[in-house]
Motif scaffolding. Structure first.
Motif, PDB file in Angstrom:
ATOM      1  N   THR A  49       0.828  -1.200   0.000  1.00 32.12           N
ATOM      2  CA  THR A  49       0.000   0.000   0.000  1.00 32.12           C
ATOM      3  C   THR A  49       0.866   1.254   0.000  1.00 32.12           C
ATOM      4  N   SER A 103      -3.423   7.534   3.567  1.00 36.10           N
ATOM      5  CA  SER A 103      -4.603   6.887   4.136  1.00 36.10           C
ATOM      6  C   SER A 103      -4.702   7.245   5.610  1.00 36.10           C
ATOM      7  N   LYS A 104      -5.927   7.259   6.080  1.00 35.54           N
ATOM      8  CA  LYS A 104      -6.192   7.540   7.490  1.00 35.54           C
ATOM      9  C   LYS A 104      -7.366   6.678   7.923  1.00 35.54           C
ATOM     10  N   GLN A 105      -7.190   5.989   9.056  1.00 37.98           N
ATOM     11  CA  GLN A 105      -8.248   5.152   9.587  1.00 37.98           C
ATOM     12  C   GLN A 105      -9.039   5.925  10.634  1.00 37.98           C
ATOM     13  N   VAL A 125     -11.741   3.664   6.449  1.00 38.41           N
ATOM     14  CA  VAL A 125     -10.451   4.126   5.960  1.00 38.41           C
ATOM     15  C   VAL A 125     -10.704   5.112   4.827  1.00 38.41           C
ATOM     16  N   LEU A 170      -8.838   7.233   1.842  1.00 41.32           N
ATOM     17  CA  LEU A 170      -7.634   7.274   1.028  1.00 41.32           C
ATOM     18  C   LEU A 170      -7.696   8.512   0.137  1.00 41.32           C
ATOM     19  N   TYR A 225     -10.474  10.697  -4.096  1.00 44.31           N
ATOM     20  CA  TYR A 225     -10.570  10.268  -2.706  1.00 44.31           C
ATOM     21  C   TYR A 225     -11.438   9.020  -2.638  1.00 44.31           C
ATOM     22  N   TRP A 240      -8.046  -3.588   2.883  1.00 50.11           N
ATOM     23  CA  TRP A 240      -6.992  -2.565   2.819  1.00 50.11           C
ATOM     24  C   TRP A 240      -6.053  -2.685   4.016  1.00 50.11           C
ATOM     25  N   ARG A 280      -2.161  -3.696   4.075  1.00 51.65           N
ATOM     26  CA  ARG A 280      -1.222  -2.755   4.687  1.00 51.65           C
ATOM     27  C   ARG A 280      -0.379  -3.436   5.766  1.00 51.65           C
ATOM     28  N   ILE A 294      -4.100   2.017  -6.222  1.00 48.22           N
ATOM     29  CA  ILE A 294      -4.092   2.185  -4.771  1.00 48.22           C
ATOM     30  C   ILE A 294      -3.129   1.221  -4.106  1.00 48.22           C
TER      31      ILE A 294
END
Length: 85
Positions: free
Chosen positions: A5, A12-14, A19, A21, A29, A40, A44, A83
């Motif tokens: 990834t 990316s942010k959880q 999530v 991206l 986005y 994902w 990762r 991605i």
């Protein structure tokens, strides 16, 4: 086959079970939740697609033959969108 990834221009942010991206190269986005987010996050973490299929089968009690095409199709979509590589 292993995927990564770590794609240039992608962050990316959880947020809880979701999530987000952002692909700064394409300007697109993405919002992943549910199984998509789990796939994902698994990729990762270095899991293979086969690992993820077994994980979902064990977790849901489903047959791998039913789960495999869906997981592989989603991973192929991530590849096509750039991605994952």
């Amino acid at each position: 086959m292993a995927f990564t990834t770590a794609v240039p221009m992608l962050i990316s942010k959880q947020f809880d079970d979701e999530v987000v991206l952002a692909n700064y190269q394409s300007g697109i986005y993405y919002n992943l939740d549910g199984t998509g987010a789990q796939i994902w996050l698994g990729l990762r973490a270095g899991k293979s697609v086969d690992d993820l299929i077994r994980l979902f089968a064990d977790k849901t009690g489903g047959a791998t033959a039913a789960i495999e095409p869906e997981v592989r199709a989603f991973v192929e979509r991530l590849l096509a969108e750039g991605i994952i590589v």
